[in-house]
Design an enzyme around this catalytic site. Sequence first.
Site, PDB file in Angstrom:
ATOM      1  CG  HIS A 196      48.890  66.376  91.386  1.00  0.00           C
ATOM      2  ND1 HIS A 196      48.251  65.476  92.253  1.00  0.00           N
ATOM      3  CD2 HIS A 196      50.168  66.200  91.862  1.00  0.00           C
ATOM      4  CE1 HIS A 196      49.058  65.298  93.315  1.00  0.00           C
ATOM      5  NE2 HIS A 196      50.194  65.623  93.118  1.00  0.00           N
ATOM      6  CE  LYS A 206      50.626  62.185  92.665  1.00  0.00           C
ATOM      7  NZ  LYS A 206      50.851  61.500  94.096  1.00  0.00           N
ATOM      8  CB  SER A 211      51.122  68.428  94.696  1.00  0.00           C
ATOM      9  OG  SER A 211      52.282  68.883  95.323  1.00  0.00           O
TER      10      SER A 211
HETATM   11  C1  LIG Z   1      53.842  66.480  92.213  1.00  0.00           C
HETATM   12  C2  LIG Z   1      54.385  65.028  92.349  1.00  0.00           C
HETATM   13  N1  LIG Z   1      55.350  64.492  91.666  1.00  0.00           N
HETATM   14  C3  LIG Z   1      55.726  63.234  92.046  1.00  0.00           C
HETATM   15  C4  LIG Z   1      55.009  62.628  93.076  1.00  0.00           C
HETATM   16  C5  LIG Z   1      55.607  61.156  93.528  1.00  0.00           C
HETATM   17  O1  LIG Z   1      54.761  60.126  92.934  1.00  0.00           O
HETATM   18  P1  LIG Z   1      54.658  58.744  93.455  1.00  0.00           P
HETATM   19  O2  LIG Z   1      53.613  58.962  94.706  1.00  0.00           O
HETATM   20  O3  LIG Z   1      54.132  57.940  92.399  1.00  0.00           O
HETATM   21  O4  LIG Z   1      55.858  58.164  94.026  1.00  0.00           O
HETATM   22  C6  LIG Z   1      54.013  63.105  93.754  1.00  0.00           C
HETATM   23  C7  LIG Z   1      53.362  62.254  94.848  1.00  0.00           C
HETATM   24  O5  LIG Z   1      53.173  62.426  95.717  1.00  0.00           O
HETATM   25  C8  LIG Z   1      53.582  64.401  93.367  1.00  0.00           C
HETATM   26  O6  LIG Z   1      52.683  64.901  93.966  1.00  0.00           O
END
Ligand SMILES: Cc1ncc(COP(=O)(O)O)c(C=O)c1O
Length: 415
Positions: free
Chosen positions: A232, A263, A204
């Site tokens: 992502h 996302k 991310s």
């Molecule tokens: C790599 C990754 N996993 C999980 C999440 C968590 O997802 P959510 O925003 O749906 O809680 C994020 C979000 O920021 C993320 O970037």
Amino acid sequence: MDFKNLCLADFQNKGEVNITELAADFMQFRQALNAERLHNYRRISNSGSTPVMRVQDEHTGQEREMLYFASNDYLQLTHHPKLIAAGHAALDKYGAGAGSVPLLGGTTDLQIEVEKKVAKFKGCEDALIFTSGFGSNSGAIAALLGEKGIAILDLLVHASIIDGCAGKETKFFKHNDMGSLEFTLKKLADRKVTKLVIVDGVYSMDGDIAKLDQICDIAHKYGALVMVDEAHATGVIGAHGRGTPEHCGVEGKVDIVAGTCSKAIGVVGGFIASSKNIIEYLHYFARSYMFSTAPTPQALASIGAALDVIENEPALREKLWDNIRHFRSGLEAMGVDMGNAETAIFPVIVGDNAKVRELCRDLHERNIYVNPVEYPAVPRRLARIRFSLMATHEKEHLDYALNNLEAVMRKHNCL
Ligand SMILES: Cc1ncc(COP(=O)(O)O)c(C=O)c1O
């Protein structure tokens, strides 16, 4: 207060100072940043996730029209008419909320239908949908590891994965380093417990892609399961947007495919896709699923519609990739350090928290909305600005951002 040298890590609650005092100190830090216009978090949007965003400027009280480069809404499905129509129809049919946790009355036929769709899209036998990606990772991982399981994590996995491993035996391997993964697994070879290798498909903060084919080979050789977080990657990589397993040619070989619906899918919620047995187990043992009300009908219906759009409207993904190529060549020409970025996320590595804040402030003044990524989110020497692109950015938007980035980086001697 020497606020320029302070950062969030300095205010973490270590239990040494009473929380009331700590929060008051933190407020002072926040206000000092504000006074210098160096606070670039929680800017308030009046328009939602759109490439040109109307943003409340907390310093002037005026609305600004800004180019938005901080969204994870890569295909801009948040505003897609099919998602909106499906959401409206579900609201009319099922009401605003699910009314209960999934096990105790909150499961609708709509949820089952969308879970089946997720499973098919990810090439797995079954799936379940949580109310957030954070909750799906943390809840599922804790349940899968149980009391004695061992987590083997890439050093850069997301916070929700780290939280899922709280209180569990956890080993880290160097980021995307297959030698380090194998070394770690070899040392655990005699341990006859669940071993779970967990990686992000697309990282991310760096935008690089996990070597998932090699990770599967190595993990399976040592009897470990593989879990990939597709937050992502879904909708962005793979010939049909199915994510990292498709991109790396290992669909059907990854034991647990996790992801978020917030996302590229453009809604909210998280999912786990896996074998029928694992999914049935998680219904009863993933605490963030079991003890939390089911997702809203509107979210579920829009998620279902998003998967159809990803499958049937490849032009959106192609436009995103056009933008990625254009932006990358601009950054290359400028000579910035963008690490190993390969996808829609571009780190511009500056290596200094204070400079990152100043660059973000100056870009804000030029109506460019980007996020600072400072220590402790990344090591100090890798502090950065993070750009993320959407399919609906136009070339003029990208060029405006590139030109202004160059100007502010020169001003601050970063180029
Ligand atoms: C790599 C990754 N996993 C999980 C999440 C968590 O997802 P959510 O925003 O749906 O809680 C994020 C979000 O920021 C993320 O970037």
